[in-house]
Design a protein around this motif. Structure first.
Motif, PDB file in Angstrom:
ATOM      1  N   ASP A  56       0.835  -1.211   0.000  1.00 24.43           N
ATOM      2  CA  ASP A  56       0.000   0.000   0.000  1.00 24.43           C
ATOM      3  C   ASP A  56       0.866   1.255   0.000  1.00 24.43           C
ATOM      4  N   HIS A  57       1.922   1.230   0.788  1.00 22.22           N
ATOM      5  CA  HIS A  57       2.821   2.388   0.843  1.00 22.22           C
ATOM      6  C   HIS A  57       3.527   2.619  -0.491  1.00 22.22           C
ATOM      7  N   ILE A  60       1.168   4.659  -2.476  1.00 25.45           N
ATOM      8  CA  ILE A  60       1.015   6.015  -1.938  1.00 25.45           C
ATOM      9  C   ILE A  60       2.248   6.864  -2.227  1.00 25.45           C
ATOM     10  N   LYS A  61       3.416   6.230  -2.309  1.00 22.58           N
ATOM     11  CA  LYS A  61       4.652   6.979  -2.562  1.00 22.58           C
ATOM     12  C   LYS A  61       4.599   7.748  -3.877  1.00 22.58           C
ATOM     13  N   LEU A  63       2.259   9.558  -4.861  1.00 22.05           N
ATOM     14  CA  LEU A  63       1.615  10.849  -4.618  1.00 22.05           C
ATOM     15  C   LEU A  63       2.579  11.741  -3.841  1.00 22.05           C
ATOM     16  N   LEU A  66       1.628  13.382  -0.260  1.00 23.13           N
ATOM     17  CA  LEU A  66       1.518  12.528   0.928  1.00 23.13           C
ATOM     18  C   LEU A  66       2.849  11.920   1.341  1.00 23.13           C
ATOM     19  N   ARG A  67       3.789  11.880   0.450  1.00 22.41           N
ATOM     20  CA  ARG A  67       5.057  11.215   0.730  1.00 22.41           C
ATOM     21  C   ARG A  67       5.768  11.823   1.942  1.00 22.41           C
ATOM     22  N   LEU A  70       3.801  11.196   5.319  1.00 20.19           N
ATOM     23  CA  LEU A  70       3.790   9.818   5.816  1.00 20.19           C
ATOM     24  C   LEU A  70       5.181   9.218   5.994  1.00 20.19           C
ATOM     25  N   TYR A  74       6.327   5.288   7.159  1.00 16.59           N
ATOM     26  CA  TYR A  74       7.134   4.396   6.319  1.00 16.59           C
ATOM     27  C   TYR A  74       8.275   3.796   7.138  1.00 16.59           C
TER      28      TYR A  74
END
Length: 97
Positions: A56-57, A60-61, A63, A66-67, A70, A74
């Motif tokens: 999932d991460h 998301i990375k 984007l 959000l990196r 978050l 991580y």
């Protein structure tokens, strides 16, 4: 709700030991093996869930916004995954063997 077990928490293997093997593997030792393998099974489950979080991460990375937000999650997830991987390895190859 409290007191309700999920399938992963209630999973247990049982083996009836017949004579003459029952002379070597007592009921107490079989209970200890059950506890050990139940703990190992649950640990593998946690490791798989952390790996799914890693997947999932990875999505998301992509984007950029959000990196940076978050980044701490991580690092925490990676530390937990590293610990669980080594813990499962230790149980399987050092404790069981």
């Amino acid at each position: 709700p409290q007191g309700i077990l999920t399938g992963i928490e209630a999973f247990m293997l049982d083996y009836k030991v017949n004579w003459p093997l029952s002379l070597v593997l007592s009921k107490r030792s079989m209970t200890q093996y059950q506890l050990l393998f139940r703990h190992l099974f649950f640990s593998k489950y946690v490791e798989r869930r952390l790996f799914e979080t890693w997947l999932d991460h990875q999505m998301i990375k992509e984007l950029d916004g959000l990196r940076t937000v978050l980044l701490k999650t991580y690092c925490l997830r990676q530390r937990m995954l590293h610990f669980m991987h080594n813990f499962v390895y230790y149980m399987m190859f050092e404790v069981i063997e």
